[in-house]
Design a protein around this motif. Sequence first.
Motif, PDB file in Angstrom:
ATOM      1  N   LEU A  37       3.726 -12.755  -1.975  1.00  0.00           N
ATOM      2  CA  LEU A  37       2.620 -12.387  -1.114  1.00  0.00           C
ATOM      3  C   LEU A  37       1.316 -12.881  -1.713  1.00  0.00           C
ATOM      4  O   LEU A  37       0.963 -12.549  -2.827  1.00  0.00           O
ATOM      5  CB  LEU A  37       2.589 -10.867  -0.942  1.00  0.00           C
ATOM      6  CG  LEU A  37       1.596 -10.295   0.034  1.00  0.00           C
ATOM      7  CD1 LEU A  37       1.820 -10.865   1.427  1.00  0.00           C
ATOM      8  CD2 LEU A  37       1.725  -8.792   0.084  1.00  0.00           C
ATOM      9  N   THR A  39      -2.046 -12.334  -1.605  1.00  0.00           N
ATOM     10  CA  THR A  39      -3.128 -11.433  -1.220  1.00  0.00           C
ATOM     11  C   THR A  39      -3.881 -11.000  -2.471  1.00  0.00           C
ATOM     12  O   THR A  39      -3.402 -11.184  -3.595  1.00  0.00           O
ATOM     13  CB  THR A  39      -2.595 -10.177  -0.516  1.00  0.00           C
ATOM     14  OG1 THR A  39      -1.725  -9.509  -1.413  1.00  0.00           O
ATOM     15  CG2 THR A  39      -1.885 -10.504   0.768  1.00  0.00           C
ATOM     16  N   THR A  41      -5.100  -8.796  -5.506  1.00  0.00           N
ATOM     17  CA  THR A  41      -4.332  -7.815  -6.259  1.00  0.00           C
ATOM     18  C   THR A  41      -4.837  -6.400  -5.988  1.00  0.00           C
ATOM     19  O   THR A  41      -4.074  -5.459  -6.028  1.00  0.00           O
ATOM     20  CB  THR A  41      -4.403  -8.100  -7.770  1.00  0.00           C
ATOM     21  OG1 THR A  41      -5.772  -8.193  -8.151  1.00  0.00           O
ATOM     22  CG2 THR A  41      -3.691  -9.387  -8.107  1.00  0.00           C
ATOM     23  N   VAL A  43      -6.186  -3.988  -3.263  1.00  0.00           N
ATOM     24  CA  VAL A  43      -6.343  -3.776  -1.834  1.00  0.00           C
ATOM     25  C   VAL A  43      -7.347  -2.647  -1.643  1.00  0.00           C
ATOM     26  O   VAL A  43      -7.235  -1.606  -2.278  1.00  0.00           O
ATOM     27  CB  VAL A  43      -4.984  -3.406  -1.189  1.00  0.00           C
ATOM     28  CG1 VAL A  43      -5.142  -3.100   0.274  1.00  0.00           C
ATOM     29  CG2 VAL A  43      -3.992  -4.526  -1.396  1.00  0.00           C
ATOM     30  N   PRO A  54      -4.355   2.636   1.491  1.00  0.00           N
ATOM     31  CA  PRO A  54      -4.795   1.241   1.641  1.00  0.00           C
ATOM     32  C   PRO A  54      -5.329   0.981   3.046  1.00  0.00           C
ATOM     33  O   PRO A  54      -4.844   1.545   4.017  1.00  0.00           O
ATOM     34  CB  PRO A  54      -3.538   0.419   1.384  1.00  0.00           C
ATOM     35  CG  PRO A  54      -2.461   1.359   1.042  1.00  0.00           C
ATOM     36  CD  PRO A  54      -2.937   2.750   1.243  1.00  0.00           C
ATOM     37  N   THR A  56      -5.799  -1.241   6.246  1.00  0.00           N
ATOM     38  CA  THR A  56      -5.224  -2.342   7.002  1.00  0.00           C
ATOM     39  C   THR A  56      -6.371  -3.207   7.520  1.00  0.00           C
ATOM     40  O   THR A  56      -7.310  -2.688   8.102  1.00  0.00           O
ATOM     41  CB  THR A  56      -4.417  -1.795   8.196  1.00  0.00           C
ATOM     42  OG1 THR A  56      -3.426  -0.908   7.698  1.00  0.00           O
ATOM     43  CG2 THR A  56      -3.760  -2.911   8.969  1.00  0.00           C
ATOM     44  N   ASP A  96      -8.219 -11.601   6.763  1.00  0.00           N
ATOM     45  CA  ASP A  96      -7.148 -10.733   7.269  1.00  0.00           C
ATOM     46  C   ASP A  96      -6.020 -11.517   7.941  1.00  0.00           C
ATOM     47  O   ASP A  96      -4.852 -11.148   7.807  1.00  0.00           O
ATOM     48  CB  ASP A  96      -7.704  -9.691   8.256  1.00  0.00           C
ATOM     49  CG  ASP A  96      -8.574  -8.648   7.564  1.00  0.00           C
ATOM     50  OD1 ASP A  96      -8.560  -8.584   6.315  1.00  0.00           O
ATOM     51  OD2 ASP A  96      -9.270  -7.909   8.273  1.00  0.00           O
ATOM     52  N   VAL A  99      -3.832 -12.966   5.130  1.00  0.00           N
ATOM     53  CA  VAL A  99      -3.072 -11.897   4.483  1.00  0.00           C
ATOM     54  C   VAL A  99      -1.958 -11.409   5.404  1.00  0.00           C
ATOM     55  O   VAL A  99      -0.836 -11.178   4.969  1.00  0.00           O
ATOM     56  CB  VAL A  99      -4.004 -10.726   4.070  1.00  0.00           C
ATOM     57  CG1 VAL A  99      -3.209  -9.526   3.591  1.00  0.00           C
ATOM     58  CG2 VAL A  99      -4.987 -11.180   3.002  1.00  0.00           C
ATOM     59  N   LEU A 103       1.896 -11.504   4.527  1.00  0.00           N
ATOM     60  CA  LEU A 103       2.623 -10.237   4.519  1.00  0.00           C
ATOM     61  C   LEU A 103       3.880 -10.339   5.379  1.00  0.00           C
ATOM     62  O   LEU A 103       4.968  -9.945   4.957  1.00  0.00           O
ATOM     63  CB  LEU A 103       1.733  -9.102   5.019  1.00  0.00           C
ATOM     64  CG  LEU A 103       2.416  -7.747   5.172  1.00  0.00           C
ATOM     65  CD1 LEU A 103       2.700  -7.137   3.813  1.00  0.00           C
ATOM     66  CD2 LEU A 103       1.568  -6.801   5.997  1.00  0.00           C
ATOM     67  N   ASP A 125       1.849  -0.974   0.337  1.00  0.00           N
ATOM     68  CA  ASP A 125       0.846  -1.395  -0.645  1.00  0.00           C
ATOM     69  C   ASP A 125      -0.264  -2.235  -0.030  1.00  0.00           C
ATOM     70  O   ASP A 125      -1.387  -2.233  -0.518  1.00  0.00           O
ATOM     71  CB  ASP A 125       1.498  -2.191  -1.776  1.00  0.00           C
ATOM     72  CG  ASP A 125       2.361  -1.337  -2.672  1.00  0.00           C
ATOM     73  OD1 ASP A 125       2.261  -0.095  -2.589  1.00  0.00           O
ATOM     74  OD2 ASP A 125       3.152  -1.911  -3.445  1.00  0.00           O
ATOM     75  N   TYR A 126       0.054  -2.984   1.010  1.00  0.00           N
ATOM     76  CA  TYR A 126      -0.924  -3.887   1.602  1.00  0.00           C
ATOM     77  C   TYR A 126      -1.381  -3.410   2.964  1.00  0.00           C
ATOM     78  O   TYR A 126      -1.222  -4.086   3.965  1.00  0.00           O
ATOM     79  CB  TYR A 126      -0.358  -5.307   1.681  1.00  0.00           C
ATOM     80  CG  TYR A 126      -0.267  -5.927   0.323  1.00  0.00           C
ATOM     81  CD1 TYR A 126      -1.368  -6.545  -0.255  1.00  0.00           C
ATOM     82  CD2 TYR A 126       0.903  -5.851  -0.404  1.00  0.00           C
ATOM     83  CE1 TYR A 126      -1.286  -7.068  -1.531  1.00  0.00           C
ATOM     84  CE2 TYR A 126       0.980  -6.382  -1.672  1.00  0.00           C
ATOM     85  CZ  TYR A 126      -0.111  -6.988  -2.227  1.00  0.00           C
ATOM     86  OH  TYR A 126      -0.037  -7.510  -3.485  1.00  0.00           O
TER      87      TYR A 126
END
Length: 139
Positions: A37, A39, A41, A43, A54, A56, A96, A99, A103, A125-126
């Motif tokens: 992934l 993204t 580290t 978030v 997290p 979104t 976004d 990511v 994702l 997590d993301y």
Amino acid sequence: EEDQQWHHACQSLLLLQRRKVLLKWIQSCFASDLVTLDTPTKVPTIQTADGEVPITWPDTLDALSKNASYTSGYGKVTSMHPDAPSAQSASLYGSDDKVEKALLATCIALLKSGKFTQMKEVCQDYGGFYWRTSMWNGG
């Protein structure tokens, strides 16, 4: 007749065992090809009654909260609804989109590899994509 039922049951069990072996082999092939992934580290999170959660689509949330009067026509989403990008045929703000695509690629690779628990963790997590894991889990 009882012998036929027993024979049919044994054939069904053997077929299921073969399918399980085949599935494990396919999953192992996909596991050797896993993507990572891409993204940040860290978030961004928001404090809620349940603790830190997290965020979104942090860039989209920031853009929409700065100008709550967005309606349409900018080629960008106008709400934080999970279906907004596809329902509005619009893209997300900032990084976004990138990511989101990373994702999804990671989650699909983990799903094909049989790593459902790890996929759920990545979603959580993301940005707390709990709805995705529920959907992919059939619930």
